[in-house]
Design a protein around this motif. Structure first.
Motif, PDB file in Angstrom:
ATOM      1  N   ARG A  38       0.836  -1.206   0.000  1.00 33.28           N
ATOM      2  CA  ARG A  38       0.000   0.000   0.000  1.00 33.28           C
ATOM      3  C   ARG A  38       0.870   1.254   0.000  1.00 33.28           C
ATOM      4  NH1 ARG A  38      -3.589  -2.887   3.527  1.00 33.28           N
ATOM      5  NH2 ARG A  38      -2.568  -1.987   5.354  1.00 33.28           N
ATOM      6  N   ALA A  39       1.956   1.221   0.758  1.00 38.70           N
ATOM      7  CA  ALA A  39       2.860   2.376   0.803  1.00 38.70           C
ATOM      8  C   ALA A  39       3.486   2.623  -0.572  1.00 38.70           C
ATOM      9  CB  ALA A  39       3.945   2.151   1.846  1.00 38.70           C
ATOM     10  N   LEU A  40       3.832   1.548  -1.267  1.00 40.04           N
ATOM     11  CA  LEU A  40       4.410   1.678  -2.607  1.00 40.04           C
ATOM     12  C   LEU A  40       3.386   2.266  -3.573  1.00 40.04           C
ATOM     13  CD1 LEU A  40       6.662   1.136  -4.678  1.00 40.04           C
ATOM     14  CD2 LEU A  40       5.734  -1.183  -4.934  1.00 40.04           C
ATOM     15  N   TYR A  41       2.151   1.766  -3.503  1.00 44.18           N
ATOM     16  CA  TYR A  41       1.116   2.282  -4.394  1.00 44.18           C
ATOM     17  C   TYR A  41       0.832   3.758  -4.102  1.00 44.18           C
ATOM     18  CZ  TYR A  41      -3.431   3.179  -6.460  1.00 44.18           C
ATOM     19  OH  TYR A  41      -4.458   3.738  -7.176  1.00 44.18           O
ATOM     20  N   LYS A  42       0.754   4.117  -2.822  1.00 48.15           N
ATOM     21  CA  LYS A  42       0.500   5.510  -2.444  1.00 48.15           C
ATOM     22  C   LYS A  42       1.604   6.414  -2.974  1.00 48.15           C
ATOM     23  CE  LYS A  42      -0.266   8.490   1.581  1.00 48.15           C
ATOM     24  NZ  LYS A  42      -0.338   8.530   3.073  1.00 48.15           N
ATOM     25  N   MET A  43       2.829   5.959  -2.871  1.00 48.32           N
ATOM     26  CA  MET A  43       3.949   6.737  -3.385  1.00 48.32           C
ATOM     27  C   MET A  43       3.858   6.925  -4.890  1.00 48.32           C
ATOM     28  SD  MET A  43       6.986   6.133  -5.173  1.00 48.32           S
ATOM     29  CE  MET A  43       7.404   4.442  -4.829  1.00 48.32           C
ATOM     30  N   SER A  44       3.444   5.868  -5.599  1.00 46.55           N
ATOM     31  CA  SER A  44       3.376   5.937  -7.062  1.00 46.55           C
ATOM     32  C   SER A  44       2.304   6.896  -7.558  1.00 46.55           C
ATOM     33  CB  SER A  44       3.123   4.542  -7.639  1.00 46.55           C
ATOM     34  OG  SER A  44       1.792   4.117  -7.399  1.00 46.55           O
ATOM     35  N   LYS A  45       1.345   7.229  -6.692  1.00 40.59           N
ATOM     36  CA  LYS A  45       0.274   8.146  -7.090  1.00 40.59           C
ATOM     37  C   LYS A  45       0.763   9.585  -7.185  1.00 40.59           C
ATOM     38  CE  LYS A  45      -3.759   7.592  -5.131  1.00 40.59           C
ATOM     39  NZ  LYS A  45      -4.764   7.391  -4.046  1.00 40.59           N
ATOM     40  N   ASN A  46       1.891   9.889  -6.552  1.00 41.64           N
ATOM     41  CA  ASN A  46       2.430  11.246  -6.611  1.00 41.64           C
ATOM     42  C   ASN A  46       3.955  11.177  -6.585  1.00 41.64           C
ATOM     43  OD1 ASN A  46       3.020  13.966  -6.449  1.00 41.64           O
ATOM     44  ND2 ASN A  46       1.339  14.403  -5.025  1.00 41.64           N
ATOM     45  N   ILE A  47       4.529  10.815  -7.717  1.00 39.41           N
ATOM     46  CA  ILE A  47       5.969  10.655  -7.823  1.00 39.41           C
ATOM     47  C   ILE A  47       6.689  11.974  -7.555  1.00 39.41           C
ATOM     48  CG2 ILE A  47       7.860  10.263  -9.451  1.00 39.41           C
ATOM     49  CD1 ILE A  47       6.665   7.707  -8.423  1.00 39.41           C
ATOM     50  N   SER A  48       6.110  13.074  -8.010  1.00 40.95           N
ATOM     51  CA  SER A  48       6.755  14.377  -7.805  1.00 40.95           C
ATOM     52  C   SER A  48       6.904  14.691  -6.331  1.00 40.95           C
ATOM     53  CB  SER A  48       5.945  15.488  -8.490  1.00 40.95           C
ATOM     54  OG  SER A  48       5.932  15.313  -9.888  1.00 40.95           O
ATOM     55  N   ALA A  49       5.859  14.391  -5.542  1.00 44.38           N
ATOM     56  CA  ALA A  49       5.919  14.639  -4.103  1.00 44.38           C
ATOM     57  C   ALA A  49       6.964  13.737  -3.455  1.00 44.38           C
ATOM     58  CB  ALA A  49       4.554  14.407  -3.467  1.00 44.38           C
ATOM     59  N   PHE A  50       7.023  12.484  -3.889  1.00 50.41           N
ATOM     60  CA  PHE A  50       8.019  11.554  -3.357  1.00 50.41           C
ATOM     61  C   PHE A  50       9.430  12.045  -3.671  1.00 50.41           C
ATOM     62  CE2 PHE A  50      10.756   7.773  -4.173  1.00 50.41           C
ATOM     63  CZ  PHE A  50      10.831   7.304  -2.863  1.00 50.41           C
ATOM     64  N   ARG A  51       9.633  12.482  -4.894  1.00 55.34           N
ATOM     65  CA  ARG A  51      10.953  12.974  -5.287  1.00 55.34           C
ATOM     66  C   ARG A  51      11.334  14.204  -4.460  1.00 55.34           C
ATOM     67  NH1 ARG A  51      13.519  11.876 -10.185  1.00 55.34           N
ATOM     68  NH2 ARG A  51      11.556  11.159 -11.096  1.00 55.34           N
ATOM     69  N   ARG A  52      10.365  15.116  -4.279  1.00 58.05           N
ATOM     70  CA  ARG A  52      10.646  16.318  -3.482  1.00 58.05           C
ATOM     71  C   ARG A  52      10.994  15.961  -2.041  1.00 58.05           C
ATOM     72  NH1 ARG A  52       6.145  18.389  -6.313  1.00 58.05           N
ATOM     73  NH2 ARG A  52       4.787  17.992  -4.511  1.00 58.05           N
ATOM     74  N   SER A  53      10.290  14.994  -1.480  1.00 59.53           N
ATOM     75  CA  SER A  53      10.546  14.614  -0.089  1.00 59.53           C
ATOM     76  C   SER A  53      11.948  14.035   0.070  1.00 59.53           C
ATOM     77  CB  SER A  53       9.497  13.608   0.396  1.00 59.53           C
ATOM     78  OG  SER A  53       9.666  12.339  -0.219  1.00 59.53           O
ATOM     79  N   ILE A  54      12.398  13.262  -0.907  1.00 59.03           N
ATOM     80  CA  ILE A  54      13.745  12.683  -0.846  1.00 59.03           C
ATOM     81  C   ILE A  54      14.796  13.777  -0.982  1.00 59.03           C
ATOM     82  CG2 ILE A  54      15.374  11.124  -1.981  1.00 59.03           C
ATOM     83  CD1 ILE A  54      13.099   9.750  -0.421  1.00 59.03           C
ATOM     84  N   ILE A  55      14.559  14.727  -1.875  1.00 57.61           N
ATOM     85  CA  ILE A  55      15.494  15.839  -2.041  1.00 57.61           C
ATOM     86  C   ILE A  55      15.566  16.668  -0.764  1.00 57.61           C
ATOM     87  CG2 ILE A  55      15.986  17.975  -3.297  1.00 57.61           C
ATOM     88  CD1 ILE A  55      16.546  15.435  -4.899  1.00 57.61           C
ATOM     89  N   ARG A  56      14.399  16.894  -0.121  1.00 57.95           N
ATOM     90  CA  ARG A  56      14.396  17.662   1.131  1.00 57.95           C
ATOM     91  C   ARG A  56      15.193  16.933   2.213  1.00 57.95           C
ATOM     92  NH1 ARG A  56       8.936  19.211  -0.294  1.00 57.95           N
ATOM     93  NH2 ARG A  56       8.105  17.399   0.831  1.00 57.95           N
ATOM     94  N   LEU A  57      15.076  15.610   2.253  1.00 56.51           N
ATOM     95  CA  LEU A  57      15.863  14.842   3.215  1.00 56.51           C
ATOM     96  C   LEU A  57      17.361  15.012   2.966  1.00 56.51           C
ATOM     97  CD1 LEU A  57      13.948  11.446   3.561  1.00 56.51           C
ATOM     98  CD2 LEU A  57      14.324  13.128   5.361  1.00 56.51           C
ATOM     99  N   SER A  58      17.754  14.983   1.713  1.00 60.11           N
ATOM    100  CA  SER A  58      19.182  15.119   1.401  1.00 60.11           C
ATOM    101  C   SER A  58      19.680  16.520   1.735  1.00 60.11           C
ATOM    102  CB  SER A  58      19.446  14.791  -0.074  1.00 60.11           C
ATOM    103  OG  SER A  58      18.862  15.749  -0.930  1.00 60.11           O
ATOM    104  N   GLU A  59      18.828  17.536   1.557  1.00 62.44           N
ATOM    105  CA  GLU A  59      19.212  18.900   1.920  1.00 62.44           C
ATOM    106  C   GLU A  59      19.338  19.034   3.435  1.00 62.44           C
ATOM    107  OE1 GLU A  59      20.239  21.221   0.089  1.00 62.44           O
ATOM    108  OE2 GLU A  59      19.647  20.578  -1.918  1.00 62.44           O
ATOM    109  N   ALA A  60      18.419  18.377   4.171  1.00 65.07           N
ATOM    110  CA  ALA A  60      18.506  18.390   5.636  1.00 65.07           C
ATOM    111  C   ALA A  60      19.783  17.696   6.081  1.00 65.07           C
ATOM    112  CB  ALA A  60      17.280  17.711   6.243  1.00 65.07           C
TER     113      ALA A  60
END
Length: 280
Positions: free
Chosen positions: A171-193
């Protein structure tokens, strides 16, 4: 007892020493990616590895030749195509192929979180380095003749993936796939942190993204790694490199050390010149 809130440090490196001074070492937050931002504190970490006689990662990175890693990462029953409806499975397949050129068919019987981890590595794969930070530090420690160990054994480390219900992972994988842009942004924010040494944000965002999985993925593992750190640091000088999300929070490794009468001191890059990032 009042809560111990850690994380307002802007560093990823901490010195710890017991009240009787018999146990000491350094705790460093890592990322399992090879993005340049992950290597912000690389030279600093190497300098403190040189001061220690033991280097510990979350798990022994010298994988035994007879260890069946593929089997450990496979679901013990079922497949992703069984856990998702045909419509949802095809949507995940289509989205990841389009966005990452990743075909999930070979991953069908693997634990779904493995796909999420793979996508994270793909998002954070640009830069000077071709080796993930935690492995790079491990290799450096070996080159310097340090004893290298894992804080968790292989079974404990990888069994975590099987403690989380597979349907929740799917379910987590499917939820992530529904908004790839948001997932990508969240990963980038983690790397910036991470680049900023903001371990409080790293912990909070990681905890939020894990949802119901946070106890198994963070808190339970913190307890295991803390016990190993204390044992290894006794009458030694230990350099422990763990995922940065394990440092902060009331159940994080820094708080556990403080509660057990260790003096914990942040080491700031500004007070220790690290020079230009080395080329691989």
């Amino acid at each position: 007892m009042a809560k111990i809130i850690s994380g307002q440090y802007n560093t990823l490196l901490f010195h710890f020493i017991s009240s009787d001074t018999l146990s000491s070492g350094y705790l460093f937050g890592t990322m399992h990616v090879n993005d340049d931002r992950a290597f912000t504190f690389y030279n600093q970490a190497k300098a403190f590895i040189d001061r220690c006689n033991i280097h510990a990662s979350e798990v022994d990175l010298n994988v035994p030749t007879d260890y069946d890693m593929a089997s450990m990462l496979q679901m013990r029953d079922g497949a992703l195509s069984d856990l998702l409806s045909d419509h949802h499975y095809k949507k995940v397949q289509r989205v990841l192929l389009k966005s990452f050129d990743l075909d999930i068919t070979p991953f069908d019987k693997m634990v779904p979180l493995l796909i999420v981890n793979r996508l994270t590595e793909m998002i954070l794969s640009d830069g000077l380095y071709t080796t993930p930070l935690d492995l790079k530090l491990w290799e450096y420690a070996m080159s310097r003749g340090k004893q290298t160990v894992g804080l968790e054994d292989f079974s404990t480390h990888f069994n975590v993936l099987h403690k989380i219900p597979y349907n929740e992972q799917a379910r987590a994988l499917y939820k992530m796939s529904k908004n790839i842009s948001a997932f990508r942004r969240s990963i980038i924010r983690l790397s910036e942190a991470y680049k900023a040494g903001d371990i409080r944000t790293l912990y909070k965002k990681s905890k939020a993204s894990l949802g119901k999985m946070k106890k198994i993925m963070l808190h339970d593992r913190n307890e295991i790694m803390y016990d190993s750190i204390v044992k290894l640091a006794h009458r030694n000088r230990l350099f422990a490199a763990v995922g940065a999300a394990h440092l902060s929070g009331n159940q994080g490794l820094l708080a556990r050390l403080k509660r057990n009468k260790f003096k914990v001191t942040p080491i700031y890059a500004s007070s220790f010149p690290i020079g230009r990032m080395e080329e691989e």
